[in-house]
Design an enzyme around this catalytic site. Structure first.
Site, PDB file in Angstrom:
ATOM      1  CE  LYS A  51      22.655   5.428 -70.938  1.00  0.00           C
ATOM      2  NZ  LYS A  51      22.421   6.292 -69.801  1.00  0.00           N
ATOM      3  CG  ASP A 102      19.187   7.756 -68.309  1.00  0.00           C
ATOM      4  OD1 ASP A 102      19.085   6.957 -67.366  1.00  0.00           O
ATOM      5  OD2 ASP A 102      20.039   7.633 -69.213  1.00  0.00           O
TER       6      ASP A 102
HETATM    7  P1  NAP Z   1      29.704  10.611 -70.296  1.00  0.00           P
HETATM    8  O1  NAP Z   1      28.764  10.845 -71.416  1.00  0.00           O
HETATM    9  O2  NAP Z   1      30.950   9.823 -70.522  1.00  0.00           O
HETATM   10  O3  NAP Z   1      30.103  12.059 -69.675  1.00  0.00           O
HETATM   11  C1  NAP Z   1      31.070  12.162 -68.653  1.00  0.00           C
HETATM   12  C2  NAP Z   1      31.084  13.585 -68.111  1.00  0.00           C
HETATM   13  O4  NAP Z   1      32.007  13.652 -67.015  1.00  0.00           O
HETATM   14  C3  NAP Z   1      31.562  14.631 -69.128  1.00  0.00           C
HETATM   15  O5  NAP Z   1      30.936  15.861 -68.854  1.00  0.00           O
HETATM   16  C4  NAP Z   1      33.060  14.694 -68.809  1.00  0.00           C
HETATM   17  O6  NAP Z   1      33.670  15.891 -69.217  1.00  0.00           O
HETATM   18  C5  NAP Z   1      33.028  14.621 -67.301  1.00  0.00           C
HETATM   19  N1  NAP Z   1      34.296  14.195 -66.717  1.00  0.00           N
HETATM   20  C6  NAP Z   1      34.835  12.952 -66.739  1.00  0.00           C
HETATM   21  N2  NAP Z   1      36.017  12.950 -66.081  1.00  0.00           N
HETATM   22  C7  NAP Z   1      36.214  14.223 -65.649  1.00  0.00           C
HETATM   23  C8  NAP Z   1      37.247  14.859 -64.898  1.00  0.00           C
HETATM   24  N3  NAP Z   1      38.313  14.176 -64.464  1.00  0.00           N
HETATM   25  N4  NAP Z   1      37.105  16.171 -64.599  1.00  0.00           N
HETATM   26  C9  NAP Z   1      36.031  16.868 -65.022  1.00  0.00           C
HETATM   27  N5  NAP Z   1      35.028  16.331 -65.729  1.00  0.00           N
HETATM   28  C10 NAP Z   1      35.113  15.018 -66.040  1.00  0.00           C
HETATM   29  O7  NAP Z   1      28.965   9.856 -69.094  1.00  0.00           O
HETATM   30  P2  NAP Z   1      27.430  10.003 -68.626  1.00  0.00           P
HETATM   31  O8  NAP Z   1      26.630   8.888 -69.166  1.00  0.00           O
HETATM   32  O9  NAP Z   1      26.999  11.394 -68.866  1.00  0.00           O
HETATM   33  O10 NAP Z   1      27.578   9.727 -67.037  1.00  0.00           O
HETATM   34  C11 NAP Z   1      28.188  10.668 -66.178  1.00  0.00           C
HETATM   35  C12 NAP Z   1      28.154  10.126 -64.749  1.00  0.00           C
HETATM   36  O11 NAP Z   1      26.795  10.014 -64.313  1.00  0.00           O
HETATM   37  C13 NAP Z   1      28.757   8.718 -64.595  1.00  0.00           C
HETATM   38  O12 NAP Z   1      29.456   8.671 -63.365  1.00  0.00           O
HETATM   39  C14 NAP Z   1      27.548   7.802 -64.508  1.00  0.00           C
HETATM   40  O13 NAP Z   1      27.779   6.643 -63.734  1.00  0.00           O
HETATM   41  C15 NAP Z   1      26.537   8.711 -63.811  1.00  0.00           C
HETATM   42  N6  NAP Z   1      25.145   8.380 -64.163  1.00  0.00           N
HETATM   43  C16 NAP Z   1      24.283   8.142 -63.146  1.00  0.00           C
HETATM   44  C17 NAP Z   1      22.977   7.830 -63.430  1.00  0.00           C
HETATM   45  C18 NAP Z   1      22.029   7.544 -62.303  1.00  0.00           C
HETATM   46  O14 NAP Z   1      20.979   6.948 -62.556  1.00  0.00           O
HETATM   47  N7  NAP Z   1      22.319   7.980 -61.086  1.00  0.00           N
HETATM   48  C19 NAP Z   1      22.522   7.779 -64.761  1.00  0.00           C
HETATM   49  C20 NAP Z   1      23.429   8.057 -65.799  1.00  0.00           C
HETATM   50  C21 NAP Z   1      24.761   8.356 -65.487  1.00  0.00           C
HETATM   51  P3  NAP Z   1      34.307  16.026 -70.705  1.00  0.00           P
HETATM   52  O15 NAP Z   1      33.151  16.361 -71.609  1.00  0.00           O
HETATM   53  O16 NAP Z   1      35.289  17.118 -70.587  1.00  0.00           O
HETATM   54  O17 NAP Z   1      34.927  14.698 -71.030  1.00  0.00           O
END
Ligand code: NAP
Length: 273
Positions: free
Chosen positions: A66, A102
């Protein structure tokens, strides 16, 4: 001639986007098709060049591309520039224009419920790519203060700086204890991947109260543990699938120039869970 669309990322085989968009194309009788195309990290430039060769009409961009995709665009819309990431691209004879749906996707269920975020104290748990789009959305809605709790403190601080840059007051709290002050916030958003496939709770729910709005952007399962417990405490819920659907509908509209068929997309999405 059939117009081809795609979603690029890695991993990509779990993506729900092909099902959503192909259902919409079929429902509207459009001669279009949508594929999942795996591009590993480090191979983005070559992957995009291949997509141009097949004259791809447009594509969605997901993890891990992205942010990197931004430098391969010929033009980026305002939202995309504000967030610094793109998830939707239009290809016009090799000229690539990027969008970020988003932000729209996050805001759509909030606006549909007529929730007024102006002046509101919001807690965001998480500081990844999705959290960044959420901050941009909340800044648009003139939120009062955004508090960020994230496992990696530096990422929380950097996101707080981003919020301040967009004109919203922001601070950070420890994720381990954030739940203990949950009653301070009118709106709590989980933007971590915790809860995905039943992996537990991002914060403790003990202090969530009746009337708090809890928005969990994790969409699989539909009823995450956070949602189940927040519901038990009387919170109003916004589901992750609503954001997923809204961002897909917006991409569709950008590409096709007409509204996406809501019911066809929703039935396809919920049938997949
Ligand atoms: P990302 O950039 O990889 O960020 C992941 C986030 O989750 C970071 O804040 C990370 O913390 C945290 N995290 C991961 N494992 C963790 C754990 N065990 N304990 C605490 N924090 C943890 O991913 P993203 O694109 O932001 O997406 C995040 C989530 O949102 C995903 O599940 C994705 O599927 C969902 N999402 C949904 C939509 C929708 O349309 N509903 C859209 C986009 C994303 P750290 O910084 O410490 O690693």
């Amino acid at each position: 001639m059939t117009r081809t669309y795609a979603v690029i990322g890695d991993p990509i085989d779990h993506s729900l986007s092909p099902a959503l968009h192909n259902a919409s194309f079929a429902f509207l009788g459009l001669d279009c098709t949508y594929i999942a195309y795996r591009i590993p990290k480090g191979e983005l430039e070559a992957g995009i060049s291949d997509l141009k060769k097949i004259n791809i009409a447009g594509f969605n961009v997901t993890i891990p591309h992205k942010v990197d995709m931004m430098r391969l665009l010929d033009e980026a819309d305002e939202e995309c520039r504000a967030v610094g990431a793109t998830n939707t691209v239009v290809n016009n004879d090799g000229y690539l224009k990027g969008y970020n749906t988003d932000v729209w996707g996050f805001l759509d269920p909030v606006r549909k419920r007529k929730i007024d975020c102006s002046g509101m104290d919001v807690l965001i748990v998480g500081a990844g790519g999705a959290a960044r789009a959420i901050v941009a959305g909340l800044a648009k809605e003139k939120a009062g203060r955004i508090t960020i709790a994230n496992r990696t403190a530096e990422r929380a601080e950097s996101l707080a700086k981003f919020a301040e840059k967009l004109g919203v007051e922001s601070d950070c709290v420890d994720i381990a204890t954030a739940g203990e002050t949950a009653d301070k916030y009118k709106f709590i958003i989980n933007a971590t991947s915790v809860g995905l496939k039943g992996t537990g709770l991002p914060i403790s729910t003990r202090k969530i109260t009746k009337g708090t709005i809890v928005y969990d952007i994790v969409y699989m399962p539909v009823e995450t543990q956070l949602i189940v417990e927040a519901k038990e405490r009387g919170a109003a819920i916004i589901y992750g699938w609503e954001m997923l659907l809204a961002q897909a509908m917006k991409s569709f509209e950008i590409w096709i120039g007409r509204p996406a068929p809501y019911e066809a997309m929703k039935l396809t999405l919920l049938g997949r869970f």
